[in-house]
Design a protein around this motif. Structure first.
Motif, PDB file in Angstrom:
ATOM      1  N   GLU A   1     -18.529   4.549  22.769  1.00 16.55           N
ATOM      2  CA  GLU A   1     -17.016   3.657  22.910  1.00 16.55           C
ATOM      3  C   GLU A   1     -16.898   4.037  24.701  1.00 16.55           C
ATOM      4  N   LYS A   2     -15.872   2.655  25.224  1.00 16.20           N
ATOM      5  CA  LYS A   2     -16.092   2.052  26.541  1.00 16.20           C
ATOM      6  C   LYS A   2     -15.238   2.859  27.141  1.00 16.20           C
ATOM      7  N   SER A   3     -14.425   3.759  26.736  1.00 17.66           N
ATOM      8  CA  SER A   3     -13.584   5.309  27.530  1.00 17.66           C
ATOM      9  C   SER A   3     -13.586   6.279  26.207  1.00 17.66           C
ATOM     10  N   GLU A   4     -13.125   6.946  26.389  1.00 22.04           N
ATOM     11  CA  GLU A   4     -13.162   8.681  25.850  1.00 22.04           C
ATOM     12  C   GLU A   4     -12.570   8.360  24.398  1.00 22.04           C
ATOM     13  N   LEU A   5     -13.455   8.550  23.490  1.00 26.31           N
ATOM     14  CA  LEU A   5     -12.886   8.796  21.341  1.00 26.31           C
ATOM     15  C   LEU A   5     -11.183   8.984  21.837  1.00 26.31           C
TER      16      LEU A   5
ATOM     17  N   GLN B   1       8.265  -3.690  24.337  1.00 25.67           N
ATOM     18  CA  GLN B   1       6.505  -3.948  25.600  1.00 25.67           C
ATOM     19  C   GLN B   1       6.745  -4.533  26.834  1.00 25.67           C
ATOM     20  N   GLY B   2       5.726  -3.949  27.022  1.00 24.43           N
ATOM     21  CA  GLY B   2       5.696  -3.411  28.046  1.00 24.43           C
ATOM     22  C   GLY B   2       4.538  -5.195  28.746  1.00 24.43           C
ATOM     23  N   ARG B   3       3.519  -5.277  30.000  1.00 24.07           N
ATOM     24  CA  ARG B   3       2.876  -6.677  30.340  1.00 24.07           C
ATOM     25  C   ARG B   3       1.442  -6.369  30.414  1.00 24.07           C
ATOM     26  N   GLY B   4       0.454  -6.993  30.098  1.00 20.61           N
ATOM     27  CA  GLY B   4      -0.702  -6.914  30.334  1.00 20.61           C
ATOM     28  C   GLY B   4      -2.047  -6.900  29.855  1.00 20.61           C
ATOM     29  N   THR B   5      -3.634  -7.338  29.901  1.00 19.50           N
ATOM     30  CA  THR B   5      -3.921  -6.934  29.081  1.00 19.50           C
ATOM     31  C   THR B   5      -4.870  -6.418  28.884  1.00 19.50           C
ATOM     32  N   PRO B   6      -5.883  -5.946  27.901  1.00 20.91           N
ATOM     33  CA  PRO B   6      -7.211  -5.092  27.871  1.00 20.91           C
ATOM     34  C   PRO B   6      -7.937  -5.159  29.316  1.00 20.91           C
ATOM     35  N   ALA B   7      -8.168  -6.103  29.272  1.00 24.46           N
ATOM     36  CA  ALA B   7      -8.885  -6.240  30.587  1.00 24.46           C
ATOM     37  C   ALA B   7      -8.512  -5.812  31.574  1.00 24.46           C
TER      38      ALA B   7
ATOM     39  N   SER C   1     -14.709  -1.824  15.473  1.00 20.07           N
ATOM     40  CA  SER C   1     -13.911  -1.315  15.732  1.00 20.07           C
ATOM     41  C   SER C   1     -12.597  -1.211  16.843  1.00 20.07           C
ATOM     42  N   CYS C   2     -12.489  -1.896  17.706  1.00 20.34           N
ATOM     43  CA  CYS C   2     -12.102  -1.498  18.575  1.00 20.34           C
ATOM     44  C   CYS C   2     -10.945  -2.067  19.727  1.00 20.34           C
ATOM     45  N   GLY C   3      -9.980  -2.166  18.935  1.00 20.55           N
ATOM     46  CA  GLY C   3      -8.628  -2.540  19.022  1.00 20.55           C
ATOM     47  C   GLY C   3      -7.735  -3.905  19.678  1.00 20.55           C
ATOM     48  N   GLY C   4      -7.939  -2.997  20.854  1.00 23.87           N
ATOM     49  CA  GLY C   4      -7.171  -4.589  21.435  1.00 23.87           C
ATOM     50  C   GLY C   4      -8.824  -5.378  21.972  1.00 23.87           C
ATOM     51  N   TRP C   5      -9.235  -4.815  22.218  1.00 26.91           N
ATOM     52  CA  TRP C   5     -10.671  -5.496  22.851  1.00 26.91           C
ATOM     53  C   TRP C   5     -11.590  -5.819  21.641  1.00 26.91           C
TER      54      TRP C   5
ATOM     55  N   VAL D   1      -6.983 -12.903  17.834  1.00 23.81           N
ATOM     56  CA  VAL D   1      -6.250 -11.499  18.000  1.00 23.81           C
ATOM     57  C   VAL D   1      -5.366 -11.670  18.588  1.00 23.81           C
ATOM     58  N   ARG D   2      -4.029 -11.191  18.673  1.00 25.01           N
ATOM     59  CA  ARG D   2      -3.218 -11.350  19.591  1.00 25.01           C
ATOM     60  C   ARG D   2      -2.818  -9.494  20.169  1.00 25.01           C
ATOM     61  N   VAL D   3      -1.909  -8.915  21.504  1.00 28.42           N
ATOM     62  CA  VAL D   3      -2.374  -7.886  21.568  1.00 28.42           C
ATOM     63  C   VAL D   3      -0.993  -7.834  22.761  1.00 28.42           C
ATOM     64  N   ARG D   4      -0.258  -6.658  21.858  1.00 25.04           N
ATOM     65  CA  ARG D   4       0.518  -6.487  22.059  1.00 25.04           C
ATOM     66  C   ARG D   4       0.399  -5.108  22.913  1.00 25.04           C
TER      67      ARG D   4
END
Length: 375
Positions: A39-43, A262-268, A199-203, A217-220
């Motif tokens: 996991e790139k952050s925390e579980l 909706q907000g704004r931004g990207t997973p990156a 299985s990493c969601g927005g990434w 894949v698009r991200v909300r």
């Protein structure tokens, strides 16, 4: 910090420590596979831990209802460990057009297995006297409720540990090579595995590209708000016929407000940014449905990334052209459905026939010929 052993070889490496990845890891480990979660952050820190925690069968798509019912049962079994509460839920219509829409959609969901019934304005007023008196019609599901999504990481960290599954947190997969299996490159060294589950969601789009697969894949960027503690205003989970509102009051008096605004931004870029106009519209709809919220202050607002593909159905299965690579992502209503979808994926990875059908990810995947041939 658990050290990486480059000589260690796992049967399965799960990339992503959210609900679905952890649930799949548990099933795979129960079936005898030596499993690791990365996991790139925390579980549970992604969408699994920052959603509003709503467990409502009324807001699930008809085709996904059997999966939602099973997922709901898993959360109920977890009980206090995840803050599960069954409160029942009301979805409100304030116009005749909304009532017609509500009647049509809820009839289909009832046919799919959700125990839904329709309620008159008088019945709604008896059940929730604090609601706007302009309710024309409502649907009710006694199974609806919520859990505390902020407990996701703690819950799954213990379950993985109890199952003997290694979990590397705060460790991003930066590249994937092949050596007869998979070599996952990280800042702390490599992790080797015979199979991988992405299985990493927005990434998920970026990680799938590491094995030469392009996914649309698009991200909300969903926004959730919470109020200060206040006197009781509702006892059920409350929704709106448009699907643009969910709210519930927790035992401590706080009210969580969501609905996919909706907000704004990207997973990156990391955490998304709240958009004031979107947030205000969500809060105004909540206040319209529950007028007493007008005297409650919002104390915190946050966003979470929700991945989806054009048909809004999951990506769940083996990736064509990349032997021993699987993907599980883009599940709408993933908080409710996720534990069961992960279980099904674990069954598939073990070589068995999942007890319910999965959702072929290759309906969208476009393998990169160069990367596939190199692998």
């Amino acid at each position: 910090m658990t050290p990486l052993d480059p000589s260690q070889r796992y049967d399965l490496a799960v990339i992503g420590g959210g609900i679905m990845g952890c649930a799949a890891a548990l099933t795979a480990a129960q079936g005898g596979l030596k499993t690791v979660v990365i996991e790139k952050s925390e579980l549970g820190s992604g969408a699994s831990g920052v959603n509003a925690g709503t467990l409502s069968l009324q807001i699930k798509r008809v085709k996904l209802m059997p999966y939602a019912i099973k997922g709901h049962e898993i959360w109920e079994h977890a009980g206090d460990k995840v803050g599960f509460r069954r409160t029942g839920g009301l979805t409100l219509a304030f116009t005749e057009a909304e009532a017609e829409r509500l009647t049509t959609y809820m009839a289909m969901k009832k046919e799919a297995g959700a125990p839904i019934e329709m309620k008159s304005p008088a019945e709604v007023a008896d059940m929730e006297p604090g609601l706007n008196k302009g309710v024309v019609l409502a649907s009710y599901c006694g199974e609806d409720g919520y859990a505390n999504s902020s407990m996701t990481g703690v819950y799954y960290r213990k379950r993985l540990s109890d199952a003997g599954i290694t979990a590397f947190e705060n460790l991003a997969v930066e590249g994937i090579d092949r050596d007869g299996g998979f070599v996952l490159k990280t800042a702390r060294g490599v992790i080797r595995a015979k199979r991988i589950l992405i299985s990493c969601g927005g990434w998920v789009k970026e990680v799938a590209a590491m094995v030469g697969v392009d996914l649309p894949v698009r991200v909300r960027i969903n926004t959730v708000s919470v109020t200060e503690r206040c006197a009781p205003v509702v006892s059920h989970v409350i929704g709106h016929a448009t699907g643009l509102l969910t709210l519930k009051q927790k035992a401590n008096g706080t009210v969580l407000i969501g609905g996919g605004w909706q907000g704004r931004g990207t997973p990156a870029e990391g955490r998304g940014e709240v958009v004031a106009d979107s947030l205000l519209t969500n809060i105004r709809l909540a206040q319209f449905a529950v007028p007493a919220l007008g005297s409650c202050r919002i104390t915190r607002i946050w966003t979470g990334f929700e991945a989806n593909v054009p048909d809004f159905y999951p990506l769940a299965g083996a990736l064509d052209g990349v032997p021993d690579a699987f993907i599980l992502a883009c599940v709408r209503g993933g908080y409710t459905i996720g534990p069961y979808m992960g279980h099904l994926m674990g069954q598939l990875i073990l070589g068995g026939q999942p007890e319910m059908p999965l959702f072929d990810p290759n309906r969208f995947a476009v393998p990169d010929a160069t990367a596939a041939s190199a692998s």
